[in-house]
Design an enzyme around this catalytic site. Structure first.
Site, PDB file in Angstrom:
ATOM      1  N   GLU A   1       5.874 -47.406  77.471  1.00 59.54           N
ATOM      2  CA  GLU A   1       4.797 -46.832  78.288  1.00 59.54           C
ATOM      3  C   GLU A   1       4.872 -45.308  78.397  1.00 59.54           C
ATOM      4  O   GLU A   1       4.797 -44.733  79.491  1.00 59.54           O
ATOM      5  CB  GLU A   1       4.807 -47.469  79.682  1.00 59.54           C
ATOM      6  CG  GLU A   1       4.461 -48.933  79.674  1.00 59.54           C
ATOM      7  CD  GLU A   1       4.328 -49.573  81.039  1.00 59.54           C
ATOM      8  OE1 GLU A   1       3.819 -50.710  81.131  1.00 59.54           O
ATOM      9  OE2 GLU A   1       4.732 -48.931  82.040  1.00 59.54           O
TER      10      GLU A   1
ATOM     11  N   GLU B   1       3.992 -56.724  77.265  1.00 65.72           N
ATOM     12  CA  GLU B   1       4.028 -56.942  78.717  1.00 65.72           C
ATOM     13  C   GLU B   1       2.684 -57.501  79.143  1.00 65.72           C
ATOM     14  O   GLU B   1       1.647 -56.867  78.922  1.00 65.72           O
ATOM     15  CB  GLU B   1       4.319 -55.655  79.496  1.00 65.72           C
ATOM     16  CG  GLU B   1       5.753 -55.186  79.448  1.00 65.72           C
ATOM     17  CD  GLU B   1       6.039 -54.042  80.420  1.00 65.72           C
ATOM     18  OE1 GLU B   1       5.436 -54.018  81.518  1.00 65.72           O
ATOM     19  OE2 GLU B   1       6.857 -53.171  80.070  1.00 65.72           O
TER      20      GLU B   1
END
Length: 502
Positions: free
Chosen positions: A172, A291
């Site tokens: 991320e 995710e």
């Protein structure tokens, strides 16, 4: 209310990569400590790992587990988790405002993964660290011997390399919450150089570059275009993340959110195609959706720790969503979307596996138990491997403020690569009406129902707990096959799996 459709043997979507049903264990909350690792637990094995948790993970047949993060990895020194445990440092984890004892590191996790019958998917720190630490970690994990890092691994008790094939280039990196956040240009450059170095060691490894951490990010989808412009020919996958919530309490809108998921996948699949054409490349890049999950139940309870009002606790209760029956339907819809997009989504990681927004929960010193969402994940993982098929279904639909023509019946189909069974995964989103399903089975020969499981009839907010698990599958009934047509009634607000064998 009726739904009429066809599944045809000639209309295949893709072979499903088994890693589509992977998961994730991060050093976050109780995922590791009192999750997979509790040396004083009555079921603990010789490595301190909870055998009751291992048994549940093996039941799920999880093909790959991403580790050690997540946000945690962006300030993690992997060297802290090797060597004698009594010499390992305690570190402050800035991602989750907790302390990390490092009693579990790569050796312990690798032993757990073997016991749980899963493969490792490792992430390197491209936040606070970079290329040099990544290549050292790769050498430690994968080199047989005769070098500094591989010999250190052998000194630490592991003679043979683990030969991990799947590696994440950070996590991320577009997020302002991330330690070492980078612009797309900054990240694209460091990811390219790191990939180059790692491939100089081993060209056969598979690399995952960071895409957007959410379709709500202001840089999406330009982030993917820029990052892939740097890395396209050096990586195999681009990662996407998405979490699902229902703070508004609107069931119809909540269960329509996989329409947003489908748009997200389609957009990035288009970016991949444009980049491939731009570069005149012969290789394909796919999506690693590493995710995804429902995440909103625990938000308020987590604030004290995440805001630092509780100091730096070790393994506190964090992100411990207790899932309900409504979430079963959501997870079923998400998994159906991945099955239908198996041509571009090859890796998936349910985030996470134990205690932290997880299908498996534990009581310290007590039992491990199955959350409501354990079951759609179980069925997809065990019976959703093989070939996914297109389904043409004419079904009543509804609209929300973000999606139009959302079919009440959400269906995917998979032909098994082991026993040849055709499995239908079905979610009825309608809150009051059953739907009469009528599906023509074209080209599949004579079939009969060999398994029929349903989760239905519960209050939307019904939950499971350590003492009782009322939200669980039961045998379904009423489905028949005559003259190549499957017919049956799908209850309102229900999850159903029907397997058809010969």
């Amino acid at each position: 209310m009726r739904a009429v459709g066809t599944v045809h043997r000639d209309y295949k979507i893709s072979t499903i990569d088994p890693r589509l049903y992977g998961s994730f264990v991060e050093h976050l909350g109780r995922a590791v400590y009192t999750g997979i690792y509790e040396p004083d637990h009555p079921t603990a094995d010789e490595n301190g790992m909870r055998q009751d948790v291992i048994d549940l993970v093996r039941e799920l047949d999880v093909p790959v587990v991403r580790y050690p993060g997540g946000n945690f990895v962006s300030a993690y020194n992997w060297e802290d988790g090797i060597g004698p445990k009594e010499e390992r440092p305690v570190r402050l984890d800035l991602a989750w405002h907790t302390s990390e004892s490092n009693q579990v590191g790569i050796h312990e996790f690798a032993d757990w993964a073997k016991a749980a019958n899963t493969e490792m998917m490792l992430a390197v720190n491209l936040g606070s660290r970079g290329l040099d630490e990544a290549r050292a970690f790769l050498e430690y994990v994968n080199h047989p011997g005769g070098s500094y890092w591989s010999d250190l691994r052998r000194k630490n008790g592991r003679e043979e390399p683990w030969n991990v094939k799947l590696w994440c280039l950070g996590n991320e990196m577009d997020g302002p919450w991330q330690i070492g956040q980078k612009t797309a240009e900054e990240y694209g450059r460091v990811a390219f150089e790191t990939a180059k170095a790692m491939r100089a060691f081993d060209k056969s490894i598979e690399l995952v570059v960071c895409g957007s951490s959410s379709p709500k990010m202001p840089t999406y989808p330009a982030w993917e275009a820029t990052v892939l412009d740097y890395t396209y020919d050096s990586v195999d996958y681009i990662s996407l993340h998405m979490y699902f919530e229902n703070h508004a309490g609107d069931t119809a809108a909540y269960l329509a959110q996989n329409a947003r998921l489908d748009d997200y996948i389609e957009t990035i699949a288009s970016v991949i195609k444009v980049t491939k054409a731009k570069k005149r490349s012969k290789k394909d890049v796919y999506i690693s959706f590493d995710e995804w999950n429902v995440w909103y139940h625990s938000n308020e309870a987590d604030r004290k720790v995440l805001e630092g009002r509780d100091g730096w606790p070790h393994a506190p209760e964090l992100l411990e969503d207790i899932y309900n029956f409504e979430d079963v339907l959501q997870v079923g819809c998400i998994l159906n979307t991945f099955i239908r997009r198996a041509d571009v989504v090859k890796v998936g990681c349910l985030a996470q596996l134990v205690n932290v927004i997880a299908p498996i929960m534990t009581v310290p010193g007590g039992p491990a138990w199955r959350q409501t969402t354990y079951y759609p994940y179980l069925f997809a993982s065990r019976y959703g491997r093989g070939t996914s098929y297109q389904l043409s279904i004419d079904c009543p639909a509804y609209s929300t403020d973000f999606a139009e023509a959302v079919p009440y019946l959400d269906v995917s189909a998979v032909e098994s690569d082991t026993d040849g069974a055709l499995t239908l995964f079905i979610v009825n989103r309608h809150e009051t009406d059953a739907i009469a399903l009528d599906v023509a089975l074209e080209g599949f020969g004579d079939r009969k129902v060999i398994m029929d499981k349903v989760i239905a009839g519960h209050a939307l907010k019904a939950v499971n707990g350590p003492d009782q698990q009322p939200v669980a599958p039961v045998d379904g009934s009423g489905v028949t096959i005559e003259s190549g047509r499957l017919t049956g009634e799908i209850a309102p607000l229900s999850y159903r799996m029907i397997r058809l064998g010969q």
